[in-house]
Design a protein around this motif. Structure first.
Motif, short mmCIF file in Angstrom:
data_model
loop_
_atom_site.label_atom_id
_atom_site.label_comp_id
_atom_site.label_asym_id
_atom_site.label_seq_id
_atom_site.Cartn_x
_atom_site.Cartn_y
_atom_site.Cartn_z
N VAL A 1 0.81 -1.21 0.00
CA VAL A 1 0.00 0.00 0.00
C VAL A 1 0.85 1.27 0.00
CG1 VAL A 1 -0.17 0.07 2.53
CG2 VAL A 1 -1.96 1.12 1.15
N ASP A 2 2.07 1.21 0.54
CA ASP A 2 2.91 2.40 0.62
C ASP A 2 3.89 2.52 -0.54
OD1 ASP A 2 1.77 3.19 3.04
OD2 ASP A 2 3.14 1.95 4.22
N ASP A 3 3.91 1.57 -1.43
CA ASP A 3 4.86 1.58 -2.54
C ASP A 3 4.47 2.68 -3.53
OD1 ASP A 3 6.60 1.04 -4.61
OD2 ASP A 3 6.44 -1.13 -4.41
N GLN A 4 5.42 3.60 -3.77
CA GLN A 4 5.14 4.74 -4.64
C GLN A 4 5.78 4.64 -6.02
OE1 GLN A 4 2.97 7.36 -3.66
NE2 GLN A 4 2.60 5.79 -2.10
N SER A 5 6.19 3.44 -6.42
CA SER A 5 6.67 3.27 -7.79
C SER A 5 5.49 3.25 -8.75
CB SER A 5 7.48 1.98 -7.92
OG SER A 5 6.64 0.85 -7.76
N LEU A 6 5.75 3.54 -10.01
CA LEU A 6 4.66 3.62 -10.99
C LEU A 6 3.99 2.27 -11.18
CD1 LEU A 6 3.08 5.17 -13.16
CD2 LEU A 6 4.88 4.56 -14.78
N LEU A 7 4.77 1.20 -11.31
CA LEU A 7 4.20 -0.12 -11.54
C LEU A 7 3.38 -0.59 -10.35
CD1 LEU A 7 7.14 -1.94 -13.37
CD2 LEU A 7 5.05 -1.02 -14.37
N ALA A 8 3.83 -0.28 -9.13
CA ALA A 8 3.08 -0.69 -7.94
C ALA A 8 1.73 0.02 -7.89
CB ALA A 8 3.88 -0.39 -6.68
N TRP A 9 1.70 1.31 -8.22
CA TRP A 9 0.43 2.03 -8.19
C TRP A 9 -0.52 1.51 -9.28
CZ3 TRP A 9 -1.66 5.61 -11.83
CH2 TRP A 9 -2.83 6.23 -11.40
N LEU A 10 -0.01 1.25 -10.46
CA LEU A 10 -0.85 0.68 -11.51
C LEU A 10 -1.40 -0.68 -11.08
CD1 LEU A 10 1.20 1.55 -14.72
CD2 LEU A 10 -0.94 2.60 -13.96
N SER A 11 -0.60 -1.46 -10.37
CA SER A 11 -1.07 -2.76 -9.87
C SER A 11 -2.20 -2.59 -8.87
CB SER A 11 0.10 -3.52 -9.24
OG SER A 11 -0.34 -4.74 -8.68
N ARG A 12 -2.07 -1.63 -7.98
CA ARG A 12 -3.13 -1.38 -7.00
C ARG A 12 -4.42 -0.91 -7.67
NH1 ARG A 12 1.20 0.97 -4.03
NH2 ARG A 12 0.48 3.08 -4.51
N PRO B 1 -0.01 -8.98 -16.73
CA PRO B 1 0.98 -8.78 -17.81
C PRO B 1 0.72 -7.54 -18.64
CG PRO B 1 0.33 -11.08 -17.68
CD PRO B 1 -0.60 -10.33 -16.79
N VAL B 2 -0.56 -7.25 -18.88
CA VAL B 2 -0.90 -6.04 -19.65
C VAL B 2 -0.49 -4.79 -18.88
CG1 VAL B 2 -2.79 -4.72 -20.67
CG2 VAL B 2 -2.80 -7.23 -20.81
N VAL B 3 -0.76 -4.80 -17.59
CA VAL B 3 -0.39 -3.65 -16.74
C VAL B 3 1.12 -3.44 -16.75
CG1 VAL B 3 -0.43 -2.74 -14.39
CG2 VAL B 3 -2.43 -3.95 -15.28
N GLN B 4 1.87 -4.55 -16.67
CA GLN B 4 3.33 -4.45 -16.68
C GLN B 4 3.83 -3.85 -17.99
OE1 GLN B 4 5.69 -5.37 -14.33
NE2 GLN B 4 4.11 -5.79 -12.82
N ILE B 5 3.27 -4.30 -19.11
CA ILE B 5 3.69 -3.79 -20.42
C ILE B 5 3.38 -2.30 -20.54
CG2 ILE B 5 3.26 -3.91 -22.90
CD1 ILE B 5 2.77 -6.92 -22.53
N VAL B 6 2.18 -1.90 -20.13
CA VAL B 6 1.80 -0.49 -20.19
C VAL B 6 2.71 0.35 -19.29
CG1 VAL B 6 -0.02 1.18 -19.63
CG2 VAL B 6 -0.59 -0.96 -20.80
N GLY B 7 2.96 -0.16 -18.09
CA GLY B 7 3.80 0.58 -17.15
C GLY B 7 5.21 0.77 -17.66
N VAL B 8 5.79 -0.27 -18.22
CA VAL B 8 7.15 -0.18 -18.76
C VAL B 8 7.17 0.79 -19.94
CG1 VAL B 8 8.97 -1.45 -19.95
CG2 VAL B 8 7.86 -2.45 -17.95
N GLY B 9 6.13 0.76 -20.77
CA GLY B 9 6.05 1.68 -21.89
C GLY B 9 5.99 3.13 -21.44
N VAL B 10 5.19 3.40 -20.41
CA VAL B 10 5.10 4.76 -19.88
C VAL B 10 6.44 5.21 -19.31
CG1 VAL B 10 4.03 6.19 -18.09
CG2 VAL B 10 2.63 4.62 -19.41
N LEU B 11 7.11 4.32 -18.57
CA LEU B 11 8.41 4.65 -18.01
C LEU B 11 9.43 4.95 -19.11
CD1 LEU B 11 8.70 2.04 -15.11
CD2 LEU B 11 8.56 4.53 -14.87
N ALA B 12 9.38 4.18 -20.19
CA ALA B 12 10.30 4.41 -21.30
C ALA B 12 10.07 5.78 -21.94
CB ALA B 12 10.15 3.30 -22.35
#
Length: 453
Positions: A278-289, A320-331
């Protein structure tokens, strides 16, 4: 009253009138700052009991136990039960230590703390961090172009009560040290004649870099900022620090390092990359939540009171879709940040470096809220840019305050809204990045041709 006292009183009256005029001209900034200060200050007061009769800091306890494990040549990953029993009986350890995620060199460097009991070591660590905060306040004031004794005193209060700072102090974390190091490196980059800096300063940079990477993994990414800025002297210092870092591990901590790299680190990476903390402030963690159902555990007014809450997303999306989107946004963000930094004028390399540091908070699979002490340099840079920058800084300060209430949102709000607000710290980082990008002085063609390495 003599003339000196009269002149001093008049100056103070002028300062207060100026402050009132500024508030009237910029009511939005004042409102966001006031609301943020109320939340930051209120939550800080609720945690003061942590420091009495001595700091009950669970993360520092892991540093202390790790230092003892290094001294006694026992297991660090994990700590042995015999060692914990020994320290409880003989060194006054009454706090259950958190898991130590740092490289083995970090407890190796902290071995001098084993010369005193845990309560004494906890006080030493707290005083060290408070001293760093005094130095940090001075650096922030220079960056934000703030002057005056009362202004510095107020700024110190703002820094001390800032949510990530207070969280660092109550846990005994090392994020204040990282913030001091980031300001040190940023100021070095701001020097126009960096190549003329002394060898002594370079050695201090190397030692500081070792300390940063020892306690946290993500400062490894800071070195890439030197490449983008073409600050080769700083880059070579970072490379030398990395070699020294590896050398110490190979010479003194070979077996422990092997366990850390082959067993402990892969297992922790797996935990952080799959859990919706709940306290993780990385982009992928928030998208997962936002997209995955989860069972989260939150605390109340007391950190020892735990409550389990089930989160159900408004729209479930396969992981897996969330991970791909998140990595794309980070890139995409990474490309935009690098492009912005490459266009920076040499005089703006300090703020460019802080922009890179902010970006480095986004991609790691686990970024706790206490790491957001690194928002302070970015806020100071924006504050010096006038009304537009100050609005951005105030907004980030307010969002960081909302991040302090993440556990409250989880308990009183429906899942989708609570999940959204759980990313308030992440939003604060993004606002600062956007603000620095908007106010960043770009280099023209001639600047680019004459940029000093």
């Amino acid at each position: 009253m003599n003339r000196t006292d009269s002149a001093s009183t008049q100056r103070k009256q002028i300062q207060w009138r100026t402050l009132v005029q500024q508030i009237r001209k910029r009511p939005l900034i004042a409102l966001l700052a006031a609301l943020g200060a109320a939340i930051h200050g209120g939550t800080a007061l609720l945690r003061l009991s942590t420091f009495w009769p001595y700091p009950h800091t669970v993360d520092f306890a892991s540093f202390y136990v790790g230092a003892w494990a290094t001294r006694l040549h026992t297991s660090i990953y994990p700590f042995s039960a015999d060692l914990l029993d020994l320290l409880k009986a003989e060194q006054g350890l009454t706090v259950s230590p958190a898991v130590l995620n740092s490289f083995p060199i970090w407890p190796w460097l902290l071995q001098p703390l084993t010369l005193v009991t845990f309560p004494a070591a906890a006080w030493i660590w707290l005083c060290f961090n408070l001293a760093l905060l005094v130095w940090i306040t001075g650096r922030l004031a220079q960056t934000a172009q703030l002057t005056g004794g009362w202004t510095l005193l107020v700024l110190f209060g703002v820094v001390l009560t800032f949510g990530p700072v207070m969280l660092t102090l109550t846990l005994g974390q090392s994020s204040i040290w990282l913030t001091a190091l980031s300001l040190w490196l940023g100021r070095r980059l701001a020097q126009t004649q960096l190549s003329a800096s002394s060898e002594r300063s370079t050695v201090i940079d190397i030692i500081g870099w070792i300390g940063a990477v020892s306690t946290k993994l993500f400062p490894v990414l800071w070195g890439a900022g030197f490449v983008v800025l073409q600050r080769w002297r700083s880059l070579w210092g970072a490379v030398a620090a990395a070699l020294a870092f590896v050398g110490v591990h190979l010479l003194f901590l070979r077996q422990t390092t092997l366990v850390y790299l082959t067993e402990f680190l892969p297992s922790r990476t797996q935990v952080f990359s799959t859990g919706a903390f709940v306290d993780d402030q990385s982009l992928l963690a928030w998208l997962s939540r936002m997209t995955q159902p989860a069972l989260v555990t939150v605390s109340g007014v007391s950190a020892t009171e735990q409550t389990a809450v089930i989160w159900q997303p408004a729209l479930a999306i396969p992981a897996p879709v969330v991970q791909i989107v998140g990595v794309g946004v980070l890139a995409l963000l990474g490309v935009a940040v690098i492009y912005t930094i490459r266009r920076a004028r040499p005089a703006a390399h300090e703020s460019a470096f802080y922009l890179w540091i902010l970006f480095c908070l986004l991609p790691f699979p686990h970024t706790e809220r206490y790491n957001h002490t690194l928002l302070l340099p970015g806020m100071a840079v924006l504050w010096a840019q006038g009304a537009r920058g100050q609005r951005m800084a105030a907004a980030a300060y307010f969002l960081a305050a909302l991040s302090r209430l993440t556990h409250l949102w989880a308990q009183i709000l429906p899942s989708p809204l609570a999940s959204l607000l759980s990313g308030s710290g992440l939003f604060a980082v993004c606002v600062l990045m956007w603000g620095i990008w908007r106010t960043h002085p770009r280099a023209n063609t001639q600047d680019a041709l004459t940029r000093a390495p």
